[in-house]
Design a protein around this motif. Structure first.
Motif, PDB file in Angstrom:
ATOM      1  N   ILE A  97     -38.559 -47.529 -61.886  1.00  0.00           N
ATOM      2  CA  ILE A  97     -37.206 -46.993 -61.751  1.00  0.00           C
ATOM      3  C   ILE A  97     -37.141 -45.551 -62.221  1.00  0.00           C
ATOM      4  O   ILE A  97     -36.560 -44.679 -61.553  1.00  0.00           O
ATOM      5  N   GLU A  98     -37.745 -45.276 -63.369  1.00  0.00           N
ATOM      6  CA  GLU A  98     -37.720 -43.916 -63.895  1.00  0.00           C
ATOM      7  C   GLU A  98     -38.434 -42.943 -62.966  1.00  0.00           C
ATOM      8  O   GLU A  98     -37.997 -41.800 -62.778  1.00  0.00           O
ATOM      9  N   SER A  99     -39.523 -43.392 -62.348  1.00  0.00           N
ATOM     10  CA  SER A  99     -40.232 -42.552 -61.388  1.00  0.00           C
ATOM     11  C   SER A  99     -39.361 -42.267 -60.168  1.00  0.00           C
ATOM     12  O   SER A  99     -39.302 -41.126 -59.684  1.00  0.00           O
ATOM     13  N   ALA A 100     -38.662 -43.300 -59.677  1.00  0.00           N
ATOM     14  CA  ALA A 100     -37.784 -43.115 -58.520  1.00  0.00           C
ATOM     15  C   ALA A 100     -36.627 -42.192 -58.853  1.00  0.00           C
ATOM     16  O   ALA A 100     -36.227 -41.357 -58.036  1.00  0.00           O
ATOM     17  N   VAL A 101     -36.089 -42.331 -60.051  1.00  0.00           N
ATOM     18  CA  VAL A 101     -34.978 -41.470 -60.470  1.00  0.00           C
ATOM     19  C   VAL A 101     -35.412 -40.009 -60.465  1.00  0.00           C
ATOM     20  O   VAL A 101     -34.715 -39.136 -59.926  1.00  0.00           O
ATOM     21  N   GLU A 102     -36.552 -39.730 -61.050  1.00  0.00           N
ATOM     22  CA  GLU A 102     -37.023 -38.352 -61.126  1.00  0.00           C
ATOM     23  C   GLU A 102     -37.283 -37.772 -59.735  1.00  0.00           C
ATOM     24  O   GLU A 102     -36.873 -36.649 -59.425  1.00  0.00           O
ATOM     25  N   THR A 103     -37.960 -38.551 -58.883  1.00  0.00           N
ATOM     26  CA  THR A 103     -38.299 -38.064 -57.544  1.00  0.00           C
ATOM     27  C   THR A 103     -37.048 -37.793 -56.714  1.00  0.00           C
ATOM     28  O   THR A 103     -36.922 -36.740 -56.069  1.00  0.00           O
ATOM     29  N   LYS A 104     -36.105 -38.728 -56.723  1.00  0.00           N
ATOM     30  CA  LYS A 104     -34.906 -38.570 -55.908  1.00  0.00           C
ATOM     31  C   LYS A 104     -33.973 -37.499 -56.472  1.00  0.00           C
ATOM     32  O   LYS A 104     -33.356 -36.741 -55.707  1.00  0.00           O
ATOM     33  N   ALA A 105     -33.886 -37.423 -57.795  1.00  0.00           N
ATOM     34  CA  ALA A 105     -33.030 -36.401 -58.409  1.00  0.00           C
ATOM     35  C   ALA A 105     -33.567 -35.002 -58.124  1.00  0.00           C
ATOM     36  O   ALA A 105     -32.791 -34.050 -57.979  1.00  0.00           O
ATOM     37  N   ASP A 106     -34.883 -34.866 -58.043  1.00  0.00           N
ATOM     38  CA  ASP A 106     -35.473 -33.569 -57.694  1.00  0.00           C
ATOM     39  C   ASP A 106     -35.125 -33.167 -56.269  1.00  0.00           C
ATOM     40  O   ASP A 106     -35.122 -31.974 -55.938  1.00  0.00           O
ATOM     41  N   THR A 107     -34.858 -34.155 -55.418  1.00  0.00           N
ATOM     42  CA  THR A 107     -34.571 -33.879 -54.013  1.00  0.00           C
ATOM     43  C   THR A 107     -33.111 -33.489 -53.794  1.00  0.00           C
ATOM     44  O   THR A 107     -32.807 -32.668 -52.918  1.00  0.00           O
ATOM     45  N   LEU A 108     -32.209 -34.069 -54.568  1.00  0.00           N
ATOM     46  CA  LEU A 108     -30.783 -33.827 -54.358  1.00  0.00           C
ATOM     47  C   LEU A 108     -30.317 -32.549 -55.061  1.00  0.00           C
ATOM     48  O   LEU A 108     -30.702 -32.298 -56.198  1.00  0.00           O
ATOM     49  N   PRO A 109     -29.476 -31.762 -54.387  1.00  0.00           N
ATOM     50  CA  PRO A 109     -28.957 -30.536 -55.003  1.00  0.00           C
ATOM     51  C   PRO A 109     -27.710 -30.820 -55.841  1.00  0.00           C
ATOM     52  O   PRO A 109     -27.037 -31.828 -55.648  1.00  0.00           O
ATOM     53  N   VAL A 110     -27.438 -29.930 -56.783  1.00  0.00           N
ATOM     54  CA  VAL A 110     -26.212 -30.004 -57.591  1.00  0.00           C
ATOM     55  C   VAL A 110     -25.190 -29.056 -56.977  1.00  0.00           C
ATOM     56  O   VAL A 110     -25.501 -27.907 -56.644  1.00  0.00           O
ATOM     57  N   ILE A 111     -23.963 -29.535 -56.816  1.00  0.00           N
ATOM     58  CA  ILE A 111     -22.914 -28.700 -56.237  1.00  0.00           C
ATOM     59  C   ILE A 111     -22.505 -27.617 -57.239  1.00  0.00           C
ATOM     60  O   ILE A 111     -22.304 -27.897 -58.423  1.00  0.00           O
ATOM     61  N   GLU A 112     -22.446 -26.404 -56.752  1.00  0.00           N
ATOM     62  CA  GLU A 112     -22.098 -25.277 -57.627  1.00  0.00           C
ATOM     63  C   GLU A 112     -20.641 -24.868 -57.457  1.00  0.00           C
ATOM     64  O   GLU A 112     -19.994 -24.454 -58.422  1.00  0.00           O
TER      65      GLU A 112
END
Length: 308
Positions: A37-52
Motif C-alpha cells: 500500500i505504501e509503495s502504491a501511495v508513493e507511486t500514484k502520489a508522484d503522478t498526480l499534480p497538486v492544484i495551485e
C-alpha cells in the motif's frame, strides 16, 4: 493405493479433520499489506499534480488531466479514487469512457467539456495538497485489499503450493513440482490440468488438487464424486492422487467427508498436510504405496492392525 502412512478410522479422521479446519487461510499480517500500500501511495502520489490556483479548477484539470503527457495515467488514478465504475464518467451531456479516449489526438476529444465535467464532480478537491492526495490513495488501497480479501481460495492455494514446494525440495533431489500442468488421462486421448504434479525422474508420481471452501454449498460433494473417479483412473496407472482441502464449507459435511476419505483416502486438511504429507511422500517415493487399495479398510470393525 494410498500414500497415507497413518490411516485412522473414518470417525477419527473426520473428527481430526473438522477440528483442524481454518476459518480463514489469510494471516492477519497479510489482510492489509502495508508495504504494498505504501509503495502504491508513493507511486500514484508522484503522478498526480497538486492544484495551485483553486480559483480556476477547470483550467487546472484541462491542462493536467487532458493536455498533459501523463493525462491518461492521471485520469486512471483519479477515476479509481472517485469510484467511477468501469472507468466511466457519465454526465447529462456525455459518457466518457476512459478506455476510448485518445489523449494522443486531442482533436478527437471535446476537451473543455471533459474538463468541465471533471470539475463538476469536484475532482480537484482531492488534489489540494500532497498530504490530501496521499490520504485518499491510502484509503482507496486499504478498501481495495479489504474488499477483495485476497480471495481466500486463491490465498489458500498459494500457501499450499509454497508448502508443497518446500516439501518437494526436501524429499529427493530427482523430484520436481510443476504448477497447472496437463496430464493425459488413462484410457482416452484427453488431458486434464492439475493444480500441481510431482515428478520423479521426469515421470509423474503424484497429482495434487487444492480446494478451499469458504462457506456452505454443494461444491465439496460435487468435487468428492469427481475426484473419486479421477483418483481411481490415475491409480490404475500408478499415479497417486492427493486432495488438499480446507475451509468452513466442510462444517456439517461429515457424510460427504466420510465418503471422500473412504474413496480417496489421501485427503488432507492444511494442518494435516503440514504434519503428515512430507513423510508420506518420502515413504511413497522410497517404497511405493503404503498399502494396496484392495486392503484399505477404514471401518472401525476391521481386524487390521496397521491403522492408528
Amino acid at each position: 493405493m494410498p500414500i497415507r502412512q497413518r490411516r485412522p478410522f473414518i470417525d477419527t479422521f473426520v473428527e481430526d479433520f473438522q477440528e483442524s479446519l481454518l476459518s480463514s487461510p489469510i494471516q492477519l499480517a497479510d489482510v492489509i499489506p502495508w508495504e504494498k500500500i505504501e509503495s502504491a501511495v508513493e507511486t500514484k502520489a508522484d503522478t498526480l499534480p497538486v492544484i495551485e490556483d483553486e480559483n480556476d479548477p477547470e483550467e487546472f484539470l484541462l491542462q493536467e488531466f487532458v493536455r498533459d503527457g501523463q493525462a491518461r495515467h492521471r485520469c486512471e488514478i483519479l477515476f479509481e479514487l472517485l469510484r467511477f465504475r468501469n472507468k466511466r464518467l457519465v454526465s447529462r451531456e456525455a459518457t466518457w469512457e476512459l478506455t476510448k479516449l485518445d489523449f494522443s489526438d486531442l482533436d478527437s476529444i471535446p476537451e473543455e467539456q471533459f474538463a468541465a465535467n471533471l470539475e463538476e464532480t469536484g475532482a480537484h478537491r482531492i488534489l489540494q495538497s500532497r498530504e490530501r492526495i496521499e490520504g485518499h490513495i491510502e484509503q482507496y488501497e486499504i478498501n481495495r485489499y479489504s474488499q477483495s480479501h485476497h480471495r481466500a481460495d486463491a490465498y489458500f492455494e498459494h500457501q499450499v503450493v509454497e508448502t508443497l514446494r518446500e516439501i518437494a525440495s526436501e524429499v529427493a533431489p530427482s523430484t520436481s513440482l510443476v504448477s497447472e500442468e496437463r496430464l493425459r488421462m488413462p484410457g482416452d486421448n484427453n488431458s486434464r490440468a492439475f493444480d500441481l504434479i510431482l515428478y520423479k525422474n521426469d515421470q509423474p508420481q503424484v497429482v495434487f488438487e487444492i480446494s478451499y471452501f469458504q462457506g456452505p454449498g454443494s461444491r465439496p460433494s460435487e468435487l468428492s464424486r469427481s475426484f473419486d473417479r479421477l483418483s481411481t483412473k490415475l491409480r490404475n496407472q500408478g499415479i497417486e492422487f492427493v486432495w488438499i482441502t480446507d475451509g468452513d464449507g466442510w462444517v456439517e459435511m461429515e457424510n460427504v467427508l466420510e465418503e471422500a476419505y473412504k474413496n480417496i483416502v489421501d485427503i488432507y486438511s492444511y494442518e494435516q498436510m503440514k504434519d503428515l504429507l512430507e513423510e508420506d511422500i518420502q515413504e511413497f517415493l522410497r517404497n511405493g504405496p503404503a498399502v494396496s487399495e484392495d486392503y484399505v479398510d477404514l471401518n472401525p470393525n476391521t481386524n487390521l492392525q496397521d491403522f492408528e
